[in-house]
Write an enzyme that holds these catalytic residues in place. Structure first.
Site, mmCIF file in Angstrom:
data_model
loop_
_atom_site.group_PDB
_atom_site.id
_atom_site.type_symbol
_atom_site.label_atom_id
_atom_site.label_comp_id
_atom_site.label_asym_id
_atom_site.label_seq_id
_atom_site.Cartn_x
_atom_site.Cartn_y
_atom_site.Cartn_z
ATOM 1 N N ASN A 10 0.867 -1.182 0.000
ATOM 2 C CA ASN A 10 0.000 0.000 0.000
ATOM 3 C C ASN A 10 0.901 1.229 0.000
ATOM 4 O OD1 ASN A 10 -1.851 1.997 0.389
ATOM 5 N ND2 ASN A 10 -2.389 1.415 2.494
ATOM 6 N N TRP A 11 1.051 1.817 -1.175
ATOM 7 C CA TRP A 11 1.976 2.951 -1.293
ATOM 8 C C TRP A 11 1.391 4.254 -0.763
ATOM 9 C CZ3 TRP A 11 4.058 2.060 -6.979
ATOM 10 C CH2 TRP A 11 4.948 0.982 -6.954
ATOM 11 N N LYS A 12 0.083 4.267 -0.504
ATOM 12 C CA LYS A 12 -0.559 5.512 -0.035
ATOM 13 C C LYS A 12 -0.251 6.629 -1.037
ATOM 14 C CE LYS A 12 -0.350 3.527 4.509
ATOM 15 N NZ LYS A 12 -0.384 3.695 5.954
ATOM 16 N N HIS A 95 -9.762 1.463 4.208
ATOM 17 C CA HIS A 95 -8.518 1.698 4.955
ATOM 18 C C HIS A 95 -8.789 2.722 6.053
ATOM 19 C CE1 HIS A 95 -4.490 2.973 5.995
ATOM 20 N NE2 HIS A 95 -4.088 1.808 5.510
ATOM 21 N N GLU A 97 -7.181 5.167 7.093
ATOM 22 C CA GLU A 97 -6.931 6.571 6.733
ATOM 23 C C GLU A 97 -8.095 7.130 5.927
ATOM 24 O OE1 GLU A 97 -3.074 5.899 5.021
ATOM 25 O OE2 GLU A 97 -2.290 5.447 7.014
ATOM 26 N N GLU A 167 -5.893 -4.454 10.416
ATOM 27 C CA GLU A 167 -4.867 -3.426 10.628
ATOM 28 C C GLU A 167 -5.202 -2.637 11.890
ATOM 29 O OE1 GLU A 167 -2.676 -2.445 6.745
ATOM 30 O OE2 GLU A 167 -4.385 -1.106 6.868
ATOM 31 N N GLY A 173 1.941 2.746 10.642
ATOM 32 C CA GLY A 173 2.901 3.837 10.495
ATOM 33 C C GLY A 173 3.575 4.242 11.799
ATOM 34 N N SER A 212 2.882 -1.676 10.425
ATOM 35 C CA SER A 212 4.318 -1.691 10.733
ATOM 36 C C SER A 212 4.985 -3.026 10.407
ATOM 37 C CB SER A 212 4.570 -1.297 12.193
ATOM 38 O OG SER A 212 4.182 0.045 12.408
ATOM 39 N N GLY A 233 2.685 -0.929 4.336
ATOM 40 C CA GLY A 233 2.743 0.480 3.966
ATOM 41 C C GLY A 233 4.184 0.934 3.788
ATOM 42 N N GLY A 234 4.722 1.578 4.809
ATOM 43 C CA GLY A 234 6.054 2.197 4.719
ATOM 44 C C GLY A 234 7.136 1.287 4.160
#
Ligand code: PGA
Length: 251
Positions: A10-12, A95, A97, A167, A173, A212, A233-234
């Site tokens: 998930n590159w956001k 998601h 966010e 999640e 994050g 994470s 993600g990150g």
């Protein structure tokens, strides 16, 4: 019951089309994921570039969101037929966010999930509790609510075609990953919720862990009996790091 694992990036709101192409070129030679599904979820503006660069490989491409209507006066939104036309195979929906910053509602998810399935696309539904909810022992109530609401419009015979990502919001994050016990317990609970609707679907539905995930903790999480992959993600923004997470899947 063997479920095909899924590891999704998930590159956001990261990477231009050019950066996305460079990522795919760096990732493909590093992937040896026979028996697993690997997906990239770029921003809308890089979807076409990733579909093109991934052509001929097993890499899947998912969007990070989608609108439930086929078309209409929804300024700034993107429809399922538009994604399908690009060769996109599914979308992340719900998601945290999107729920937190963009008012994504359970009501919209009740329409998005069946609409994706009807179009032959994969819904990757995200659920998870806040830190306050976990501390108040409210995790199961929250997960039950989110899973029941989002899947309310899905027929029992299609339940296993949804992928779910657990999640915990406090782990996204933050570098604060769920313990293996926390991840296993929550994911087994979600599986039982789906199994309560249809026993076979509970066995077959894929449930991922997200929050994470890194090359350092992936092997332990991915080895858990109910964990069928990861939403990253990150640590998915770098090809070598994402490939290392895919390589952590149990052989
Ligand atoms: P993270 O994000 O891996 O950076 O915690 C996961 C996600 O939000 O899907």
């Amino acid at each position: 019951m063997t479920r095909t694992p899924l590891v999704a990036a998930n590159w956001k709101m990261h990477k231009t089309a050019g950066e996305a192409e460079a990522f795919v070129a760096a990732l493909l030679p590093r992937l040896s994921s026979a028996g697993a599904d690997v997906a990239l979820c770029p921003p809308f503006t890089a979807l076409a570039a990733v579909v093109d660069s991934a052509r001929g490989s097993a890499l899947q491409v998912l969007a990070q969101n989608v609108h439930e209507a086929e078309q209409g006066a929804y300024t700034g939104e993107v429809s399922i037929p538009m994604l399908a036309d690009l060769g996109v195979q599914g979308a992340i929906v719900g998601h945290s966010e999107r729920r937190q910053y963009f008012c994504e509602s359970d009501r919209a998810l009740q329409l998005k999930v069946p609409a994706l399935l009807a179009a032959g696309l994969l819904p990757l539904l995200c659920v998870g509790e806040t830190e306050e909810e976990r501390e108040a022992h409210d995790t199961e109530r929250k997960l039950r609510h989110q899973v029941q609401e989002a899947l309310a419009g899905v027929n029992d015979d299609r339940l296993a075609d949804v992928a779910i990502a657990y999640e915990p919001i406090w782990a996204i994050g933050t570098g604060k990953v769920a313990t293996p016990d926390q991840a296993q317990e929550a994911i087994a609970f979600i599986r039982a919720l789906v199994g309560g609707r249809d026993a076979g679907a509970g066995e077959r539905v894929r449930i991922l862990y997200g929050g994470s995930v890194s090359p350092d903790n992936a092997a332990e999480l991915l080895a858990l009996p109910d964990v069928d992959g990861a939403l990253v993600g990150g640590a998915s923004l770098d090809a070598a790091s994402f490939a290392a997470i895919v390589a952590s899947l149990p052989g």
